[in-house]
Motif scaffolding. Structure first.
Motif, PDB file in Angstrom:
ATOM      1  N   PRO A  81     -34.763 -49.846  40.736  1.00 33.52           N
ATOM      2  CA  PRO A  81     -35.650 -50.911  41.234  1.00 33.52           C
ATOM      3  C   PRO A  81     -35.877 -50.720  42.731  1.00 33.52           C
ATOM      4  CG  PRO A  81     -33.439 -51.763  40.915  1.00 33.52           C
ATOM      5  CD  PRO A  81     -33.406 -50.330  40.483  1.00 33.52           C
ATOM      6  N   LEU A  82     -36.840 -49.909  43.075  1.00 34.73           N
ATOM      7  CA  LEU A  82     -36.998 -49.487  44.464  1.00 34.73           C
ATOM      8  C   LEU A  82     -37.301 -50.629  45.430  1.00 34.73           C
ATOM      9  CD1 LEU A  82     -38.769 -46.015  44.547  1.00 34.73           C
ATOM     10  CD2 LEU A  82     -36.377 -46.607  44.822  1.00 34.73           C
ATOM     11  N   GLU A  83     -38.083 -51.630  44.970  1.00 35.19           N
ATOM     12  CA  GLU A  83     -38.408 -52.744  45.870  1.00 35.19           C
ATOM     13  C   GLU A  83     -37.137 -53.402  46.398  1.00 35.19           C
ATOM     14  OE1 GLU A  83     -40.127 -52.392  43.063  1.00 35.19           O
ATOM     15  OE2 GLU A  83     -42.273 -52.704  43.461  1.00 35.19           O
ATOM     16  N   ALA A  84     -36.145 -53.503  45.483  1.00 31.26           N
ATOM     17  CA  ALA A  84     -34.915 -54.207  45.867  1.00 31.26           C
ATOM     18  C   ALA A  84     -34.037 -53.348  46.780  1.00 31.26           C
ATOM     19  CB  ALA A  84     -34.135 -54.597  44.615  1.00 31.26           C
ATOM     20  N   ILE A  85     -34.070 -52.043  46.607  1.00 34.14           N
ATOM     21  CA  ILE A  85     -33.091 -51.250  47.373  1.00 34.14           C
ATOM     22  C   ILE A  85     -33.680 -50.550  48.586  1.00 34.14           C
ATOM     23  CG2 ILE A  85     -31.567 -50.884  45.381  1.00 34.14           C
ATOM     24  CD1 ILE A  85     -32.619 -47.997  45.293  1.00 34.14           C
ATOM     25  N   GLU A  86     -34.972 -50.481  48.710  1.00 34.92           N
ATOM     26  CA  GLU A  86     -35.548 -49.742  49.830  1.00 34.92           C
ATOM     27  C   GLU A  86     -35.064 -50.289  51.172  1.00 34.92           C
ATOM     28  OE1 GLU A  86     -39.456 -50.602  50.970  1.00 34.92           O
ATOM     29  OE2 GLU A  86     -39.690 -48.813  52.232  1.00 34.92           O
ATOM     30  N   TYR A  87     -35.253 -51.606  51.360  1.00 32.38           N
ATOM     31  CA  TYR A  87     -34.926 -52.233  52.641  1.00 32.38           C
ATOM     32  C   TYR A  87     -33.424 -52.125  52.967  1.00 32.38           C
ATOM     33  CZ  TYR A  87     -35.525 -55.578  56.480  1.00 32.38           C
ATOM     34  OH  TYR A  87     -35.559 -56.185  57.699  1.00 32.38           O
ATOM     35  N   PRO A  88     -32.529 -52.438  52.013  1.00 32.18           N
ATOM     36  CA  PRO A  88     -31.094 -52.249  52.318  1.00 32.18           C
ATOM     37  C   PRO A  88     -30.748 -50.803  52.688  1.00 32.18           C
ATOM     38  CG  PRO A  88     -31.354 -53.526  50.316  1.00 32.18           C
ATOM     39  CD  PRO A  88     -32.747 -53.076  50.710  1.00 32.18           C
ATOM     40  N   LEU A  89     -31.427 -49.837  52.071  1.00 32.10           N
ATOM     41  CA  LEU A  89     -31.132 -48.442  52.414  1.00 32.10           C
ATOM     42  C   LEU A  89     -31.465 -48.159  53.876  1.00 32.10           C
ATOM     43  CD1 LEU A  89     -32.266 -46.396  49.265  1.00 32.10           C
ATOM     44  CD2 LEU A  89     -29.996 -46.350  50.338  1.00 32.10           C
ATOM     45  N   TRP A  90     -32.588 -48.675  54.354  1.00 29.13           N
ATOM     46  CA  TRP A  90     -32.949 -48.471  55.767  1.00 29.13           C
ATOM     47  C   TRP A  90     -31.950 -49.171  56.673  1.00 29.13           C
ATOM     48  CZ3 TRP A  90     -35.860 -44.802  57.548  1.00 29.13           C
ATOM     49  CH2 TRP A  90     -36.837 -44.228  56.711  1.00 29.13           C
ATOM     50  N   TRP A  91     -31.494 -50.352  56.271  1.00 34.59           N
ATOM     51  CA  TRP A  91     -30.441 -51.036  57.026  1.00 34.59           C
ATOM     52  C   TRP A  91     -29.175 -50.164  57.086  1.00 34.59           C
ATOM     53  CZ3 TRP A  91     -29.440 -54.805  60.327  1.00 34.59           C
ATOM     54  CH2 TRP A  91     -30.389 -55.821  60.493  1.00 34.59           C
ATOM     55  N   ALA A  92     -28.825 -49.665  55.922  1.00 26.22           N
ATOM     56  CA  ALA A  92     -27.589 -48.856  55.867  1.00 26.22           C
ATOM     57  C   ALA A  92     -27.724 -47.629  56.764  1.00 26.22           C
ATOM     58  CB  ALA A  92     -27.311 -48.436  54.429  1.00 26.22           C
TER      59      ALA A  92
END
Lengths: 590, 343, 113
Positions: A214-225
């Motif tokens: 589910p890319l919408e859900a994980i894209e933003y956290p990945l950039w944070w990480a």
């Protein structure tokens, strides 16, 4: 002009990067501040000279491409190269990409997170090309990371028998470094997957991710990480071994500007200690590791102890100073000089030599056999025979014993006391009026050349002197049917750069074999006076190791050019050991 | 019950081999006595006289040799064992002349190798003619030709103990035991012939381990005026006259001592012959000192790690002639027992 | 009063001697324990041959008895050339003993002052 993009997740990176920059600027400034006046002047003079350009070239070759490391260990070199050079490409190409996109100024976090802010804009100059280049660079780094992770667990994959041990702090920073590039890959790929964009790497990984996650859900956290991980790495960097990255470059500048390690100024040593990338190349070179099984005293561990302010006097004393590590150190750290610096002031400098040399004789050539020379009478007699045949008027300065050359004292850290011995010998040599000083001992030879200030007097090791006598026809020799393997004494070879004269001389009296470890790679005999603590039995182990290599092709004789090497190697009884001078004396026509 | 005659191969025809051969033959066994030199006797042949009684070495050797004139003893001189195999509890030996020997037991009596003084270069052996070893001195005494390098009777002779013994720099930690008393014996012999020659013994410790040895030491001091200096010489150099200049410390005074001498005699110690082919072929274990290791130092001294393989004499440890003879007889009894002589 | 005075004992009072320096040196360089006092070190000593009052073997023996006065005065004559260590038949690292003794003496003196 595009509007300046911003998202709150760039803050951790921005804060980490700013703190690191602030720290580095203060650090660099403090180093320069603590240099003495002469060194400050050297920096001023060097800054806008060709020297700086040479430094830049060296930084490119050594810090990025890792040329020297490639030469020593190709796989290890590749690992360091792909990490450093790949990352460098990411930064440089990324900066171009971002600045072209922005049409000028871009905030410094922008290139790092470019894909997030500009996921699918191909309208600017060379946009498709940048995407592919950036992917290629990322792939280069990732391959390096893979090798690094494998090396950590299976060190032999990079051809190393030993790798460095890490502290917890180093491990944390190491893991954050490993994570940076996979996180970048997944963050960029997530964005590309969402937008159907990206290069050969991020595009492919992105579409795979889009199909399964589910890319919408994980894209933003990945950039944070990704941002947080960068922040952790930058904040941890000054306290970890990765400080070598910003330090090595500075060291290369300092060195090119002519700043040298001095006994009384600790700054350059600090720069060198921090420059050590702990690649561990020195570990397998060290015979205290390979012959004796010591895993605590190698240069990388010694520097680590200095850096961590741990007890290191035992390590300072337990070193052969054979120079095998220094000769391959990719960063070119003056490992022997640092070791020696930490031997200073063990003892009071209240020494007054209460003895004198024999009265000087007026001659052309002074011959100094050295203390150890008296324990190898065959060598000593050979030299007397050669000197008698030379036609030179000579004085055997220490025929009945004499004052030590001072280098053993220097090696024990007693510089001031050594100077007093040197002054006495220097006076005798000058009084003789000789133009040439010949010595049989490489230990003496090195100190005569480096510390005696004998202007107008040429200093020769006996192998150089004999070569001249043969070349000029003053002595005539027969070539014998004798296979000889030559052992390079550390002080004469790596220490003073005399590799060819002994080989030339041997070539005219015997057949010289090649051996597996010669010249720069020659093994130490173990007898080194520089090691203050090594037990006798361990010295014998090192000698056996050297002799194994020397006798691999079954020579009739192992030749060397140092009384200490001769005695140490002969002890193994693995082959007859003779000095070059003895072979010459035996081959001389009457 | 009459025991069946057994065959024993003795490797080495020095004092140990000779004595063991005589004993075993006397016990009814058949013996091959294999000697690589042309004559029996080993190092004993090179000696002039023996401590402590100064009995001539030749006389002792001849008496011993008279015991091996026995039909049960086959003496093979100029012979070396080229190959040796153990098959079950028998030994198949092949000599370099092609003879095959089938033995029930093997006795190693291979003796010792004299330490090669060239390895102590600092003493100038092999470089300066005035520096000789103890066997070369013995030969001079035997030939009545004690001379310095100029061919004159030496005015001064220095005997230096512990060459190649008690010296970790040459890998020998052990004491060779016999060199101290040999030096005393030789010092007396020099003085007996040339009372005007000064004789010095430089020692680290004087080890007089056998009966009448200490008395011999006292005799050397009292009657023959030999001077003993406690200190190891560190190095020697020759001057233009061929005289040897030595450096030592007189440790009892605590001062360096320099002295000139016509002859410097190096009392060389004993070393194991590690190249010996039979031991290699059979795999006889050696100790840390490289001499053959006994199965037990107290109760099975002459036995090795291999059943049927025995040792005698100086191949087990530095040993004098007296002890070697006793040791060889003990080995003979051990072999006799092994072959079923005592149930 | 009596025309003579009682001389201070010249014997080594082992019980009263301070053994701290000896212990430190033996701990750092245990090879000294295997010295058999053959004197080869003193015989070969470069410094001792120029200055016969300097006797490295004797100084090392004094160290092992806790007699430091002479050590303090004389140990500095050593040139650290390492010849003694090279000839020692017992493999004693004499050079390192000199270094350790100097270090221990210096430390001991700075502690007691």
């Amino acid at each position: 002009m595009n509007p300046t993009p911003f998202d709150i997740f760039v803050l951790p990176f921005t804060v980490g990067m700013s703190l690191l920059f602030a720290y580095l600027i203060l650090k660099y400034a403090s180093w320069i501040w603590y240099f003495d006046r002469d060194d400050k002047l050297r920096i001023l003079r060097g800054l806008f000279s060709l020297k700086s350009l040479k430094a830049v070239k060296e930084i490119f070759l050594e810090s990025l491409v890792h040329r020297k490391m490639f030469l020593v260990n190709r796989r290890l070199g590749y690992m360091h190269f792909s990490l450093a050079f790949g990352w460098f490409l990411l930064i440089v190409i990324g900066a171009f990409e971002a600045h072209i996109y922005m049409g000028g100024a871009a905030p410094f976090y922008f290139p790092i997170f470019f894909v997030y802010f500009v996921p699918d804009d191909e309208s600017f100059f060379f946009a498709r090309g940048f995407v592919q280049l950036m992917d290629a660079s990322l792939l280069l780094v990732l391959l390096g990371v893979v090798v690094a992770i494998i090396k950590r667990f299976y060190k032999r994959i990079v051809g190393m028998r030993s790798t460095t041990n890490l502290r917890l702090r180093d491990k944390m920073v190491l893991y954050s470094l490993w994570l940076i590039f996979p996180l970048r890959l997944f963050a960029e790929s997530a964005t590309c997957g969402l937008h159907g964009s990206g290069g050969f790497l991020t595009g492919t990984v992105g579409s795979l991710m889009a199909a399964t996650l589910p890319l919408e859900a994980i894209e933003y956290p990945l950039w944070w990480a990704y941002s947080i991980d960068l922040c952790l790495f930058f904040i941890g960097l000054p306290f970890s071994r990765y400080m070598h990255i910003p330090t090595e470059m500075v060291l290369i500048f300092f060195r090119n500007w002519g700043i040298k390690l001095k006994p009384d100024n600790p700054i350059l040593e600090e720069v060198m200690v921090l420059s050590c990338p702990r690649c561990g190349v020195c570990i397998d070179r060290c015979q205290l590791n390979t012959a004796v099984g010591n895993h605590d005293t190698q240069a990388v561990y010694f520097l680590q102890r200095i850096r961590n302010h741990e007890q290191h006097s035992a390590q300072a004393k337990n070193c052969l100073m054979c120079g095998r590590c220094e000769s391959v150190c990719p960063v070119g750290i003056d490992l022997n000089a640092i070791r020696l610096r930490h031997r200073q002031n063990f003892t009071p400098e209240t020494f007054v030599p209460q003895y004198n040399n024999a009265d000087a004789q007026k001659v052309d050539v002074v011959f100094f056999t050295g203390c150890m020379g008296h324990l190898v009478p065959k060598t000593k007699d050979a030299m007397v025979k050669i000197l008698n045949a030379s036609g030179d008027r000579y004085w055997f300065m220490d025929a009945d014993g004499g004052i030590c050359c001072g280098r053993p004292m220097k090696l024990a850290g007693q510089t001031a006391a050594a100077q007093k011995l040197m002054d006495k010998n220097r006076q005798s040599i000058i009084e003789s009026g000789a133009r040439t000083l010949v010595t049989s001992c490489p230990i003496c030879y090195k100190v005569f050349r480096e510390d005696y200030n004998l202007e107008g007097i040429e200093i020769l090791h006996h192998t150089e002197y004999i070569k001249r006598l043969i070349d000029s026809g003053k002595i005539k020799v027969d070539k014998k049917n004798l296979a000889v393997a030559y052992h390079d004494p550390c002080e004469l070879g790596r220490g003073a750069g005399i590799y060819e004269p002994p080989r030339d001389v041997l070539g005219s009296v015997a057949t010289l074999q090649t051996t597996a470890n010669e010249r720069k790679n020659s093994l130490c005999c173990g007898g080194s006076l520089a090691n203050l603590t090594l037990p006798s039995a361990d010295k014998a182990r090192i000698a056996e190791q050297a002799m194994c290599s020397l006798t691999a092709n079954h020579p009739d004789v192992v030749a060397t050019a140092c009384p200490l090497c001769k005695k140490t190697l002969a002890r193994t009884q693995m082959a007859p050991v003779e000095d070059v001078a003895e072979l010459v004396a035996e081959a001389m026509k009457e | 019950m009459i025991m069946q005659q057994k065959n024993i191969a003795i490797i080495g025809g020095g004092p140990a081999g000779i004595e063991a051969a005589a004993s075993l033959a006397g016990l009814g066994h058949h013996v091959w006595l294999i000697e690589k030199e042309s004559e029996l006797g080993g190092h004993l042949r090179l000696m002039y006289n023996l401590f402590p009684d100064k009995r001539p070495a030749d006389e002792v050797l001849q008496e011993m040799l008279s015991h091996v004139k026995n039909p049960n003893i086959e003496i093979l001189t100029n012979t070396q064992v080229a190959d040796c195999k153990q098959i079950d509890n028998r030994f198949a030996l092949k000599t370099d002349s092609g003879q095959t020997i089938d033995a029930d037991a093997v006795l190693m009596a291979t003796g010792y190798r004299l330490f090669d003084a060239v390895r102590k270069e600092e003493y100038g052996y092999g470089i300066y003619p005035g520096v000789i070893n103890s066997f070369e001195l013995e030969a001079m005494l035997k030939n009545n030709a004690l001379k310095n390098v100029k061919g004159e009777v030496p005015r001064r002779v220095i005997l230096l103990h512990c060459i190649g013994s008690r010296d970790e720099k040459v890998g020998n930690h052990y004491c060779s035991k016999v060199c101290c008393v040999t030096a005393v014996k030789q010092a007396i012999e020099i003085k007996r012939r040339h009372p005007e020659t000064e004789v010095f013994c430089f020692y680290m410790d004087i080890r007089m381990f056998g009966p009448y040895y200490e008395e011999l030491y006292r005799e050397a001091q009292e009657k023959w005026k030999v001077t003993f200096v406690r200190g190891k010489i560190s190095e020697a150099a020759a001057n233009l006259d061929g005289e040897i200049q030595i450096k030592a410390e007189d440790t009892l005074i605590g001062k360096p001592l320099h002295m000139r001498t016509d002859l410097l005699v190096l009392m060389c110690g004993m070393e194991a012959d590690t190249d010996e082919p039979v031991a290699r072929a059979l795999g006889i274990e050696r100790g840390a000192n490289r001499f053959f290791r006994s199965a037990d130092n107290y109760t099975r001294y002459n036995s090795t790690n291999l059943p049927g393989v025995f040792t005698a004499g100086a191949c087990t440890a530095p040993m004098n002639i007296i002890d070697t003879i006793a040791n060889a007889r003990a080995a003979a009894i051990s072999i006799h027992e092994y072959l079923g002589g005592r149930n | 009063m009596w025309g003579f005075k009682i001389a201070k004992s010249q014997s080594i009072n082992y019980d009263r001697n301070d053994k701290e320096i000896m212990r430190t040196v033996l701990e750092n360089e245990p090879s000294l324990r295997v010295c058999m006092a053959c004197g080869a070190c003193t015989a070969t000593c470069s410094a001792g041959n120029l200055l016969p009052t300097f006797n490295i073997r004797r100084l090392n023996t004094l160290l092992q008895r806790g007699e430091y006065t002479q050590l303090r005065n004389e140990l500095n004559n050593c040139m650290l050339c390492g010849k003694c260590t090279l000839v020692c038949p017992r493999g004693v690292n004499i050079r390192n003993i000199v270094l350790n003794t100097r270090e221990a003496l210096m430390k001991y003196e700075s502690d007691t002052i």
